[in-house]
Design an enzyme around this catalytic site. Structure first.
Site, short mmCIF file in Angstrom:
data_model
loop_
_atom_site.label_atom_id
_atom_site.label_comp_id
_atom_site.label_asym_id
_atom_site.label_seq_id
_atom_site.Cartn_x
_atom_site.Cartn_y
_atom_site.Cartn_z
N THR A 34 0.70 -1.19 -0.08
CA THR A 34 0.06 0.03 -0.05
C THR A 34 0.84 1.45 0.10
O THR A 34 1.94 1.19 0.65
CB THR A 34 -0.94 0.22 1.23
OG1 THR A 34 -0.21 0.51 2.48
CG2 THR A 34 -1.53 -1.31 1.48
N ASP A 58 -4.77 5.32 2.35
CA ASP A 58 -4.46 6.40 3.30
C ASP A 58 -4.42 5.83 4.71
O ASP A 58 -5.66 5.51 5.06
CB ASP A 58 -5.31 7.53 2.89
CG ASP A 58 -5.10 8.78 4.23
OD1 ASP A 58 -4.25 8.51 5.04
OD2 ASP A 58 -5.65 9.65 4.12
N ASN A 85 4.75 -0.08 8.02
CA ASN A 85 5.81 0.64 7.74
C ASN A 85 5.58 2.23 7.48
O ASN A 85 6.79 2.97 7.69
CB ASN A 85 6.52 0.00 6.61
CG ASN A 85 7.79 0.60 6.15
OD1 ASN A 85 8.89 0.91 7.01
ND2 ASN A 85 7.59 1.22 5.13
N SER A 136 9.18 0.44 14.25
CA SER A 136 9.28 1.91 15.09
C SER A 136 10.58 2.57 14.74
O SER A 136 10.75 2.73 13.59
CB SER A 136 9.38 1.22 16.54
OG SER A 136 9.58 2.36 17.59
N TYR A 151 8.42 13.05 17.26
CA TYR A 151 8.79 11.70 16.30
C TYR A 151 9.03 10.55 17.07
O TYR A 151 8.36 9.50 17.06
CB TYR A 151 9.90 12.07 15.14
CG TYR A 151 10.41 10.63 14.71
CD1 TYR A 151 9.32 10.30 13.58
CD2 TYR A 151 11.49 9.96 14.99
CE1 TYR A 151 9.73 9.02 12.97
CE2 TYR A 151 11.81 8.77 14.34
CZ TYR A 151 10.94 8.34 13.23
OH TYR A 151 11.33 7.27 12.41
N LYS A 155 7.14 6.83 18.15
CA LYS A 155 7.81 5.56 17.96
C LYS A 155 7.72 4.81 19.52
O LYS A 155 7.79 3.65 19.25
CB LYS A 155 9.11 5.75 17.43
CG LYS A 155 8.98 6.20 15.93
CD LYS A 155 8.08 5.25 14.92
CE LYS A 155 8.25 5.46 13.55
NZ LYS A 155 7.47 4.90 12.55
N THR A 186 18.16 5.21 3.11
CA THR A 186 16.96 5.23 2.45
C THR A 186 16.92 6.95 2.42
O THR A 186 17.55 7.47 2.64
CB THR A 186 15.58 4.72 3.03
OG1 THR A 186 15.35 5.33 4.12
CG2 THR A 186 15.93 3.30 3.48
#
Length: 285
Positions: A34, A58, A85, A136, A151, A155, A186
């Site tokens: 997704t 979404d 994820n 996380s 942030y 997590k 990434t």
């Protein structure tokens, strides 16, 4: 090793999610992936097939998630492994981030995975098997990063509900694992992926230095390979008794050990004070 499990991966159009989807397909697994844009999934991983189902979803929309889960079950017949994820990084001190910015981060990083869990849990309960990975961050175990407090708190929340989920689903032979990745190469820290405060305050020197280091020095120089992270997740998914906590990366392991040492020292230094709150039997009235 079984090659027929059905995986449901969110946030799959880039980064770790995309690396995982490609690795899964290459190893014969069936995958529902997704993203907010189904076109990006098709471009990166291919069109709909017997093995692959790209879905626009979404995570912040409960109904949208419900529909995506139903489509996956209709297409493949089951869901065996879930990888929550989808998420994004947010930089800014607690003072300078607005209520809207904070809620946006929690909506995607916390309430999004909860939407997924809510709708996959009935299927896993009924089939008496399954595994849910909640991605996380090492920032979800150690929050000492100035400018990353919100942030990190999203997590930390994932870690908390993952521990509870592992206990709640144990009787149905469904496993839950919270994953704490370190720095992986990434686009997580790249412009367009990570968000920064709309109203930064110059007084927060340590937060600005941390922000600069992450966006300018660390981005593109991360020490961990997302391909190897994907392999690790597949390995854990095939274990008979997988751990609830999974630290990925030598840097994540080192930071975890530092946090454990800090907690042990804090416990030791105030142990007597901690125990002093106990009600003594002969003082009861």
């Amino acid at each position: 090793m079984s090659t027929k499990k059905v995986w449901f991966v969110t946030g799959a159009s880039k980064g770790l999610g995309l690396a995982l989807v490609k690795k899964l397909l290459a190893n014969g697994y069936r995958v529902a992936a997704t993203s907010r844009s189904v076109e990006s999934l098709i471009h990166e991983a291919g069109p709909v097939s017997e093995e692959f189902l790209p879905l626009a979803m979404d995570v912040t929309s409960d109904n949208n998630v419900k529909e995506a889960v139903a489509k996956t079950v209709d297409h493949f017949g089951s869901i065996d492994v879930v990888v929550n994820n989808a998420g994004f990084g947010l930089v800014g001190t607690l003072e300078e981030l607005s209520d809207e910015e904070v809620r946006d981060n929690f909506n995607v990083n916390v309430f999004g995975p909860l939407n997924v869990i809510r709708h996959v849990a009935p299927h896993m309960r009924h089939q008496k098997s399954g595994h849910i990975f909640n991605i996380s961050s090492i920032g979800g175990y150690s929050g000492g990063f100035p400018g990353f407090g919100i942030y990190c708190s999203t997590k930390f929340a994932m870690a908390g509900f993952s521990e509870a989920l592992a206990e709640e689903m144990k009787g149905f032979n469904v496993h839950a694992t919270v994953v704490y990745p370190g720095y992986f190469r990434t686009n997580f820290l790249s412009k367009g992926s990570i968000k920064t405060s709309a109203s930064p305050i110059d007084d927060y020197k340590s937060a600005r230095e941390s922000e600069k280091a992450h966006l300018n020095q660390i981005d593109g120089n991360q020490s961990n390979d997302p391909e190897k992270a994907a392999e690790a997740l597949i390995t854990v998914s095939e274990q008979a008794d997988p751990a609830v906590h999974l630290f990925l990366g030598a840097d994540a392991s080192e930071i975890a050990h530092q946090k454990i040492k800090l907690i042990e020292e804090a416990l030791s230094s105030n142990e007597q004070l901690s125990k002093s709150t106990l009600i003594v039997a002969d003082q009861k009235q």
